[in-house]
Design a protein around this motif. Structure first.
Motif, short mmCIF file in Angstrom:
data_model
loop_
_atom_site.label_atom_id
_atom_site.label_comp_id
_atom_site.label_asym_id
_atom_site.label_seq_id
_atom_site.Cartn_x
_atom_site.Cartn_y
_atom_site.Cartn_z
N PHE A 5 -2.50 -1.16 11.10
CA PHE A 5 -3.37 -2.32 11.26
C PHE A 5 -4.40 -2.38 10.15
CE2 PHE A 5 -7.07 -4.47 13.17
CZ PHE A 5 -6.48 -5.69 13.47
N THR A 6 -5.01 -1.24 9.81
CA THR A 6 -6.04 -1.25 8.76
C THR A 6 -5.44 -1.51 7.39
OG1 THR A 6 -5.88 1.16 8.57
CG2 THR A 6 -7.59 0.27 10.03
N GLU A 7 -4.17 -1.22 7.19
CA GLU A 7 -3.53 -1.52 5.91
C GLU A 7 -3.34 -3.03 5.73
OE1 GLU A 7 0.11 0.62 5.76
OE2 GLU A 7 -0.87 2.57 5.69
N ASN A 8 -3.37 -3.78 6.81
CA ASN A 8 -3.13 -5.22 6.74
C ASN A 8 -4.40 -6.05 6.83
OD1 ASN A 8 -0.33 -5.01 6.53
ND2 ASN A 8 -0.17 -4.60 8.71
N PHE A 9 -5.56 -5.42 6.69
CA PHE A 9 -6.81 -6.19 6.75
C PHE A 9 -6.85 -7.29 5.69
CE2 PHE A 9 -9.60 -2.81 8.96
CZ PHE A 9 -9.32 -3.38 10.19
N GLY A 10 -6.30 -7.03 4.52
CA GLY A 10 -6.29 -8.05 3.46
C GLY A 10 -5.51 -9.28 3.87
N TRP A 11 -4.35 -9.07 4.46
CA TRP A 11 -3.53 -10.20 4.90
C TRP A 11 -4.19 -10.95 6.05
CZ3 TRP A 11 -0.19 -12.02 1.78
CH2 TRP A 11 0.48 -11.18 0.89
N ILE A 12 -4.84 -10.21 6.93
CA ILE A 12 -5.54 -10.85 8.06
C ILE A 12 -6.67 -11.71 7.53
CG2 ILE A 12 -6.98 -10.39 10.07
CD1 ILE A 12 -5.24 -7.84 10.51
N GLU A 13 -7.41 -11.18 6.56
CA GLU A 13 -8.52 -11.94 5.98
C GLU A 13 -8.00 -13.21 5.28
OE1 GLU A 13 -12.22 -11.31 2.87
OE2 GLU A 13 -10.79 -9.69 3.21
#
Length: 64
Positions: A5-13
């Motif tokens: 989940f933390t690796e995908n923070f950029g995509w979530i943002e």
């Protein structure tokens, strides 16, 4: 699980802010469409009023 989940923070943002931007753009398009329709209706009403005034003036000059 949390590491993925933390690796995908950029995509979530990116998804979050692009959805806000697209929503704002859609709202602006919708608002401008309404304003253009209102302006066209006002112009048509003004034109019809002027034509009615001109035709009544012509009728008065014919009668007189």
């Amino acid at each position: 699980m949390i590491e993925n989940f933390t690796e995908n923070f950029g995509w979530i943002e990116i998804a979050f802010f692009y959805s806000i931007a697209l929503g704002f753009a859609a709202q602006q398009v919708w608002k401008m469409d309404r304003e253009i329709k209102k302006d066209k209706a006002k112009a048509a009403a003004k034109k019809a009023e002027e034509e009615a005034a001109n035709s009544s003036e012509k009728d008065q000059t014919r009668e007189g």
